[in-house]
Scaffold this active site. Structure first.
Site, short mmCIF file in Angstrom:
data_model
loop_
_atom_site.label_atom_id
_atom_site.label_comp_id
_atom_site.label_asym_id
_atom_site.label_seq_id
_atom_site.Cartn_x
_atom_site.Cartn_y
_atom_site.Cartn_z
N TYR A 12 -29.96 24.04 7.46
CA TYR A 12 -30.79 23.34 8.45
C TYR A 12 -30.65 23.95 9.84
O TYR A 12 -30.54 23.21 10.82
CB TYR A 12 -30.39 21.86 8.53
CG TYR A 12 -30.37 21.13 7.22
CD1 TYR A 12 -31.53 21.03 6.46
CD2 TYR A 12 -29.22 20.52 6.75
CE1 TYR A 12 -31.52 20.35 5.25
CE2 TYR A 12 -29.20 19.84 5.55
CZ TYR A 12 -30.35 19.75 4.81
OH TYR A 12 -30.33 19.08 3.63
N TYR A 140 -33.56 9.40 1.74
CA TYR A 140 -33.21 10.82 1.56
C TYR A 140 -32.56 10.96 0.18
O TYR A 140 -31.64 10.22 -0.16
CB TYR A 140 -32.23 11.30 2.64
CG TYR A 140 -31.78 12.72 2.35
CD1 TYR A 140 -32.58 13.80 2.68
CD2 TYR A 140 -30.57 12.96 1.70
CE1 TYR A 140 -32.20 15.09 2.37
CE2 TYR A 140 -30.18 14.26 1.39
CZ TYR A 140 -30.99 15.32 1.73
OH TYR A 140 -30.61 16.59 1.41
N ASP A 234 -29.65 5.76 -6.07
CA ASP A 234 -29.01 6.97 -5.56
C ASP A 234 -27.81 6.54 -4.73
O ASP A 234 -27.94 6.17 -3.56
CB ASP A 234 -30.03 7.76 -4.74
CG ASP A 234 -29.44 9.04 -4.15
OD1 ASP A 234 -28.20 9.20 -4.22
OD2 ASP A 234 -30.20 9.85 -3.61
N LYS A 263 -21.31 13.30 -3.85
CA LYS A 263 -20.49 13.42 -2.63
C LYS A 263 -18.98 13.17 -2.80
O LYS A 263 -18.24 14.12 -2.77
CB LYS A 263 -21.09 12.54 -1.54
CG LYS A 263 -22.47 13.08 -1.09
CD LYS A 263 -22.57 13.29 0.38
CE LYS A 263 -23.70 14.21 0.76
NZ LYS A 263 -25.06 13.68 0.55
C1 PLP Z 1 -26.33 14.19 0.06
C2 PLP Z 1 -27.27 13.36 -0.70
C3 PLP Z 1 -28.08 13.90 -1.71
C4 PLP Z 1 -28.09 15.37 -2.03
O1 PLP Z 1 -26.86 15.84 -2.47
P1 PLP Z 1 -26.53 17.42 -2.39
O2 PLP Z 1 -25.20 17.54 -3.05
O3 PLP Z 1 -26.53 17.78 -0.95
O4 PLP Z 1 -27.60 18.12 -3.15
C5 PLP Z 1 -28.91 13.04 -2.40
N1 PLP Z 1 -28.96 11.73 -2.12
C6 PLP Z 1 -28.20 11.17 -1.17
C7 PLP Z 1 -28.27 9.70 -0.92
C8 PLP Z 1 -27.34 11.97 -0.41
O5 PLP Z 1 -26.60 11.42 0.55
#
Ligand code: PLP
Length: 419
Positions: A12, A140, A234, A263
């Protein structure tokens, strides 16, 4: 720096004129040590991953022992104890009957797999035409194609890709009666074309650290059910204690059909992600037809080192009071950041679990803000109009107070008369 002098292409980042990144040489606890000897207190646990702090000896030992035995084998046709154990443990920890685990190596790919699962589930049931997703504004979900397409369509950084992205259907989170009615009506209107609903439970992270109460998530789940749609949660940001419970969805007593994790899964040690599915979803792929199999399989799927790190991280969640620590951090963040509420230039101050957010009335000069915080020995990554803290859940009170004090000092003194 001339363009040809830089080999690394950074995330980014407009490379022309970019401030050179700081060189990190070591980490320990909640600290990042720089090549010039400076030591920064990490306010964001390396993009929310290092929940036990850096270099936790229990995780390091598990990875070292796995490294000596078997760093990697392919997962096609082979299996191994670290993955078998981790899948069993994740299934036991996840709510409801999310009993089936598909491993990948990043959050974005875990989301891709979730979306593919939902789409293929309908095809396997003999229903065609259900290929679209309903997602929420300000969400996101990652940077790959399918994941980008369910990110916020306006504010998301992916708007510019235009027709490259499949067009999905967006609603506001049902925070009001009108928004609830709109979500219900949109689901009814598009139900025949939709494969699933996807949402980040309780906190929309990279879209602006916006929080919603559990009732809002419960409403999303109820409406998805009403319209016969699988719910994808997510929890890549919220999973593993960040909101004060192991998974954010527990606070709304919502069990999704598909759950994405990444994460903090390995405690910030190695890249790993998981997509969990309920028995019902899994059974939608259980068939005598080879073409009904889930069509995905990353080369480094279920990497044994990463699985060993994740198992060690789960040991720590079992042995140590991480969730209580998250809640205690939240209390301290709430107390520490409260004086900023109502200050000129501050729109909002909010805290949930171990997440503290200061939102400005107008986007500040992020580079200047970050530089001032670095001068105070603090590592953060403000974006848009917010400055936030998501420290390791193990952070000590001295480091936490240092983070809060630095943040308050720079926010209160916009002119920047730093030491
Ligand atoms: C960071 C994140 C992603 C993407 O994960 P990456 O390992 O960076 O591909 C997807 N959804 C959420 C909610 C995130 O915080």
């Amino acid at each position: 720096m001339p363009a040809h002098d830089t080999h690394l292409w950074r995330p980014y980042t407009q490379m022309k004129g970019a401030a050179p990144p700081l060189e990190a040489v070591r980490t320990h606890g909640t600290r990042i040590v720089l090549a010039d000897g400076r030591e920064l207190v990490d306010g964001i646990a390396s993009w929310w991953t290092a929940v036990h702090g850096y270099n936790h000896p229990h995780i390091a030992a598990a990875v070292a022992s796995q490294l000596a035995a078997m760093p990697h084998v392919m997962f096609g046709g082979l299996t191994h104890a670290p993955a078998e154990t981790l899948a069993r443990r994740l299934a036991a920890l996840a709510p409801g009957d999310l009993d089936h685990v598909f491993f990948t190596d990043s959050g974005s790919v875990a989301v891709e797999v979730a979306l593919k699962m939902a789409v293929q589930l309908w095809l396997n049931r003999g229903v065609t035409g259900r290929t679209r997703l309903l997602a929420f504004r300000e969400g996101y979900h990652g940077d790959t194609l399918g994941a980008m397409a369910v990110c916020d369509p306006e504010e998301g950084m992916h708007r510019r890709f235009g027709a490259y992205l499949p067009t999905q259907i967006f609603c506001d989170l049902p925070r009001s009666r009108a928004a609830t009615a709109d979500l219900d009506a949109t689901l009814a209107r598009h139900a025949h074309a939709l494969a699933a609903v996807i949402v980040e439970p309780l906190v929309q992270g990279a879209g602006g650290m916006r929080m919603h109460p559990p009732e809002v998530l419960a409403t999303v789940a109820r409406l998805a059910r009403r319209h016969g749609l699988p719910l994808i949660l997510d929890e890549i940001f919220t999973g593993f204690g960040r909101t004060g419970t192991l998974f954010a969805c527990e606070q709304a007593e919502v069990v999704p059909d598909i759950l994405c994790l990444s994460k903090a899964l390995t405690g910030g040690t190695l890249a790993l992600a998981a997509t969990l599915a309920t028995r019902e979803v899994f059974e939608g792929f259980w068939s005598d037809d080879p073409a009904a199999a889930l069509m995905h399989g990353p080369t480094f799927m279920a990497n044994p080192l990463a699985c060993a790190a994740a198992n060690a991280s789960l040991d720590l969640f079992a042995r140590e009071p991480r969730l209580a620590q998250a809640r205690a951090i939240g209390e301290r963040l709430a107390d520490g950041l409260a004086p900023l509420r109502g200050q000129p230039g501050i729109r909002d101050v909010r805290v949930l679990g171990a997440i503290g957010v200061v939102q400005f009335a107008a986007a500040p000069d992020l580079a200047a803000l970050k530089a001032r915080l670095i001068r105070r020995g603090t590592w953060v990554r403000p974006f848009g109009d917010i400055l936030y803290l998501t420290p390791a859940l193990t952070i000590g009170t001295a480091d936490l107070d240092h983070l809060v004090a630095s943040l308050c000092a720079v926010v209160r003194d916009p002119a920047g008369q730093d030491p």
